[in-house]
Scaffold this motif. Structure first.
Motif, PDB file in Angstrom:
ATOM      1  N   LEU A 188       1.670   4.737   2.127  1.00 49.34           N
ATOM      2  CA  LEU A 188       0.776   5.499   1.442  1.00 49.34           C
ATOM      3  C   LEU A 188       1.540   6.492   0.803  1.00 49.34           C
ATOM      4  CD1 LEU A 188      -2.026   6.420   4.415  1.00 49.34           C
ATOM      5  CD2 LEU A 188      -2.328   4.793   2.442  1.00 49.34           C
ATOM      6  N   GLN A 204       1.396  -1.082   3.443  1.00 47.33           N
ATOM      7  CA  GLN A 204       2.217  -0.522   2.267  1.00 47.33           C
ATOM      8  C   GLN A 204       2.069   0.924   2.750  1.00 47.33           C
ATOM      9  OE1 GLN A 204       4.480  -2.305   0.374  1.00 47.33           O
ATOM     10  NE2 GLN A 204       3.690  -3.987   1.576  1.00 47.33           N
ATOM     11  N   ASP A 214       0.561   9.665  -0.077  1.00 41.48           N
ATOM     12  CA  ASP A 214       0.207  10.945   0.916  1.00 41.48           C
ATOM     13  C   ASP A 214       0.591  10.607   2.249  1.00 41.48           C
ATOM     14  OD1 ASP A 214      -0.468  13.190   1.927  1.00 41.48           O
ATOM     15  OD2 ASP A 214      -2.743  13.125   1.374  1.00 41.48           O
ATOM     16  N   GLN A 215       1.747  11.253   2.546  1.00 42.44           N
ATOM     17  CA  GLN A 215       2.158  11.269   3.832  1.00 42.44           C
ATOM     18  C   GLN A 215       1.791  12.180   4.888  1.00 42.44           C
ATOM     19  OE1 GLN A 215       4.546   8.675   5.446  1.00 42.44           O
ATOM     20  NE2 GLN A 215       3.446   7.458   3.943  1.00 42.44           N
ATOM     21  N   VAL A 241       0.904   4.278   6.800  1.00 40.65           N
ATOM     22  CA  VAL A 241       0.633   3.037   5.982  1.00 40.65           C
ATOM     23  C   VAL A 241      -0.694   2.527   5.706  1.00 40.65           C
ATOM     24  CG1 VAL A 241       2.681   1.924   6.400  1.00 40.65           C
ATOM     25  CG2 VAL A 241       0.979   1.502   7.676  1.00 40.65           C
ATOM     26  N   ASP A 242      -1.204   1.897   4.681  1.00 41.12           N
ATOM     27  CA  ASP A 242      -2.358   1.356   4.425  1.00 41.12           C
ATOM     28  C   ASP A 242      -2.589   0.374   5.729  1.00 41.12           C
ATOM     29  OD1 ASP A 242      -4.925   0.575   2.475  1.00 41.12           O
ATOM     30  OD2 ASP A 242      -4.060  -1.224   3.140  1.00 41.12           O
ATOM     31  N   LYS A 256      -5.499   7.724  10.110  1.00 33.00           N
ATOM     32  CA  LYS A 256      -4.295   7.278   9.254  1.00 33.00           C
ATOM     33  C   LYS A 256      -3.594   6.240  10.361  1.00 33.00           C
ATOM     34  CE  LYS A 256      -3.771   9.975   5.280  1.00 33.00           C
ATOM     35  NZ  LYS A 256      -2.866  11.174   4.561  1.00 33.00           N
TER      36      LYS A 256
END
Length: 179
Positions: free
Chosen positions: A60, A58, A62-63, A52-53, A69
Protein backbone atom coordinates in the motif's frame (compact mmCIF):
# COMPACT_ATOMS: atom_id res chain seq x y z
CA UNK A 1 1.60 -7.05 35.73
CA UNK A 2 1.03 -8.01 32.10
CA UNK A 3 -0.48 -5.79 29.42
CA UNK A 4 -1.32 -8.82 27.27
CA UNK A 5 -4.98 -9.84 27.13
CA UNK A 6 -5.74 -12.92 29.24
CA UNK A 7 -5.73 -16.30 27.50
CA UNK A 8 -9.26 -17.62 27.39
CA UNK A 9 -10.58 -21.10 26.70
CA UNK A 10 -8.61 -24.26 26.10
CA UNK A 11 -8.83 -24.37 22.31
CA UNK A 12 -5.24 -23.26 21.67
CA UNK A 13 -2.66 -25.88 20.77
CA UNK A 14 0.46 -23.94 21.71
CA UNK A 15 1.73 -20.53 22.69
CA UNK A 16 5.00 -18.80 21.86
CA UNK A 17 6.08 -15.80 23.91
CA UNK A 18 8.94 -13.58 24.96
CA UNK A 19 9.49 -10.42 26.94
CA UNK A 20 12.19 -7.96 27.91
CA UNK A 21 12.75 -4.92 30.08
CA UNK A 22 13.94 -1.97 28.01
CA UNK A 23 15.72 1.05 29.42
CA UNK A 24 13.93 3.54 27.16
CA UNK A 25 10.69 5.55 27.40
CA UNK A 26 7.52 3.65 26.50
CA UNK A 27 6.58 6.10 23.71
CA UNK A 28 9.97 5.66 22.06
CA UNK A 29 9.63 1.86 22.12
CA UNK A 30 6.05 2.13 20.78
CA UNK A 31 7.21 4.32 17.90
CA UNK A 32 9.86 1.73 17.00
CA UNK A 33 7.28 -1.10 17.07
CA UNK A 34 4.88 0.84 14.84
CA UNK A 35 7.50 1.76 12.22
CA UNK A 36 7.24 -1.37 10.06
CA UNK A 37 9.46 -0.11 7.20
CA UNK A 38 12.39 0.12 9.64
CA UNK A 39 12.15 -3.48 10.93
CA UNK A 40 14.73 -4.62 8.38
CA UNK A 41 17.31 -2.37 10.07
CA UNK A 42 16.99 -3.77 13.59
CA UNK A 43 14.68 -6.79 13.93
CA UNK A 44 16.61 -10.03 13.59
CA UNK A 45 13.39 -12.14 13.40
CA UNK A 46 10.74 -10.12 11.50
CA UNK A 47 12.84 -8.95 8.57
CA UNK A 48 10.00 -7.36 6.60
CA UNK A 49 6.60 -6.05 7.66
CA UNK A 50 4.68 -4.52 4.74
CA UNK A 51 1.08 -3.36 4.66
CA UNK A 52 -0.46 -4.78 1.49
CA UNK A 53 -3.67 -4.89 -0.53
CA UNK A 54 -5.64 -8.05 0.33
CA UNK A 55 -6.37 -9.03 -3.28
CA UNK A 56 -3.12 -8.19 -5.04
CA UNK A 57 -0.74 -8.40 -2.07
CA UNK A 58 0.99 -5.33 -3.46
CA UNK A 59 2.36 -2.80 -0.94
CA UNK A 60 0.00 0.00 0.00
CA UNK A 61 1.17 3.55 -0.66
CA UNK A 62 0.11 4.47 2.88
CA UNK A 63 2.00 2.29 5.35
CA UNK A 64 0.14 3.72 8.37
CA UNK A 65 -1.18 0.99 10.67
CA UNK A 66 -4.98 0.76 10.85
CA UNK A 67 -7.40 -1.90 12.00
CA UNK A 68 -8.23 -4.34 9.23
CA UNK A 69 -5.18 -3.65 7.08
CA UNK A 70 -3.20 -6.68 5.91
CA UNK A 71 0.47 -7.35 6.61
CA UNK A 72 2.86 -9.49 4.59
CA UNK A 73 5.48 -10.66 7.11
CA UNK A 74 8.82 -12.18 6.13
CA UNK A 75 10.77 -13.77 8.96
CA UNK A 76 14.21 -15.17 9.58
CA UNK A 77 13.42 -18.49 11.26
CA UNK A 78 16.98 -18.92 12.55
CA UNK A 79 17.91 -15.37 13.58
CA UNK A 80 21.33 -14.40 14.81
CA UNK A 81 22.48 -11.40 16.78
CA UNK A 82 22.49 -8.96 13.85
CA UNK A 83 19.84 -8.26 11.19
CA UNK A 84 20.52 -10.31 8.07
CA UNK A 85 18.54 -11.86 5.28
CA UNK A 86 17.70 -15.53 5.83
CA UNK A 87 18.98 -18.37 3.72
CA UNK A 88 16.52 -20.45 1.72
CA UNK A 89 15.75 -22.93 4.51
CA UNK A 90 15.34 -20.21 7.14
CA UNK A 91 12.65 -18.14 5.41
CA UNK A 92 9.25 -17.87 7.01
CA UNK A 93 6.23 -15.84 6.04
CA UNK A 94 2.74 -14.99 7.21
CA UNK A 95 -0.23 -13.11 5.81
CA UNK A 96 -2.23 -11.47 8.61
CA UNK A 97 -4.61 -8.62 9.35
CA UNK A 98 -4.39 -6.05 12.12
CA UNK A 99 -7.06 -7.19 14.58
CA UNK A 100 -6.21 -4.93 17.53
CA UNK A 101 -4.66 -1.48 17.53
CA UNK A 102 -4.76 0.25 20.90
CA UNK A 103 -2.10 2.98 20.96
CA UNK A 104 -3.51 4.46 24.17
CA UNK A 105 -2.56 1.28 26.05
CA UNK A 106 0.39 0.36 23.76
CA UNK A 107 -1.03 -2.88 22.36
CA UNK A 108 -1.24 -4.23 18.81
CA UNK A 109 -2.26 -7.65 17.49
CA UNK A 110 -2.63 -9.39 14.17
CA UNK A 111 -4.46 -12.55 13.20
CA UNK A 112 -3.78 -15.07 10.45
CA UNK A 113 -6.00 -14.81 7.42
CA UNK A 114 -4.77 -17.59 5.13
CA UNK A 115 -7.09 -20.33 6.41
CA UNK A 116 -10.47 -20.80 8.11
CA UNK A 117 -9.93 -20.73 11.89
CA UNK A 118 -10.65 -24.45 12.35
CA UNK A 119 -7.71 -25.22 10.03
CA UNK A 120 -5.25 -22.69 11.47
CA UNK A 121 -5.54 -19.51 13.45
CA UNK A 122 -2.91 -17.55 15.26
CA UNK A 123 -3.13 -14.26 17.08
CA UNK A 124 0.10 -12.42 17.80
CA UNK A 125 -0.05 -9.65 20.38
CA UNK A 126 2.69 -7.19 21.26
CA UNK A 127 2.23 -4.98 24.31
CA UNK A 128 4.16 -2.42 26.28
CA UNK A 129 3.79 -1.29 29.87
CA UNK A 130 5.91 0.37 32.52
CA UNK A 131 7.46 -2.10 34.94
CA UNK A 132 6.58 -0.89 38.43
CA UNK A 133 9.73 -2.22 40.09
CA UNK A 134 12.32 -0.81 37.65
CA UNK A 135 10.47 1.98 35.81
CA UNK A 136 11.66 0.44 32.53
CA UNK A 137 9.45 -0.34 29.57
CA UNK A 138 8.22 -3.93 29.61
CA UNK A 139 7.84 -5.49 26.16
CA UNK A 140 5.65 -8.60 25.84
CA UNK A 141 5.18 -10.65 22.72
CA UNK A 142 2.83 -13.66 22.43
CA UNK A 143 1.32 -15.75 19.64
CA UNK A 144 -1.47 -18.22 20.32
CA UNK A 145 -2.00 -21.03 17.78
CA UNK A 146 -5.15 -23.09 17.33
CA UNK A 147 -6.72 -25.29 14.67
CA UNK A 148 -5.71 -28.57 13.07
CA UNK A 149 -2.59 -27.30 11.29
CA UNK A 150 -1.20 -25.75 14.46
CA UNK A 151 -0.01 -29.24 15.52
CA UNK A 152 2.06 -29.37 12.33
CA UNK A 153 3.35 -25.82 12.84
CA UNK A 154 4.33 -26.71 16.41
CA UNK A 155 6.14 -29.89 15.34
CA UNK A 156 8.05 -28.38 12.42
CA UNK A 157 8.78 -24.80 13.52
CA UNK A 158 7.74 -24.45 17.19
CA UNK A 159 11.36 -24.36 18.35
CA UNK A 160 12.32 -21.85 15.67
CA UNK A 161 9.38 -19.63 16.63
CA UNK A 162 10.53 -19.65 20.27
CA UNK A 163 14.03 -18.66 19.16
CA UNK A 164 12.61 -15.99 16.84
CA UNK A 165 10.40 -14.44 19.50
CA UNK A 166 13.35 -14.27 21.91
CA UNK A 167 15.43 -12.66 19.15
CA UNK A 168 12.68 -10.10 18.46
CA UNK A 169 12.58 -9.08 22.13
CA UNK A 170 16.37 -8.92 22.33
CA UNK A 171 16.80 -6.91 19.13
CA UNK A 172 14.04 -4.45 20.14
CA UNK A 173 15.80 -3.91 23.48
CA UNK A 174 19.17 -3.42 21.81
CA UNK A 175 17.78 -0.99 19.23
CA UNK A 176 15.69 1.08 21.65
CA UNK A 177 18.49 1.40 24.19
CA UNK A 178 21.13 2.51 21.67
CA UNK A 179 19.18 5.38 20.12
Amino acid sequence: MSNLPPLTGNDHVFVVSSSSLIDAPIEKVWDILMDFPEYKNWNTFARSMVLVDYNTRQPLADQTLELGKYIDIRAHMNPGDVPEEPGYLDKGNAFVFISTLEPDIHRVAWTTSMFPSWILQSVRTQALSVDEASGKTKYENREVFSGFLSYIVKFFVGGKLNKGFAAAASSLKKHAEKK
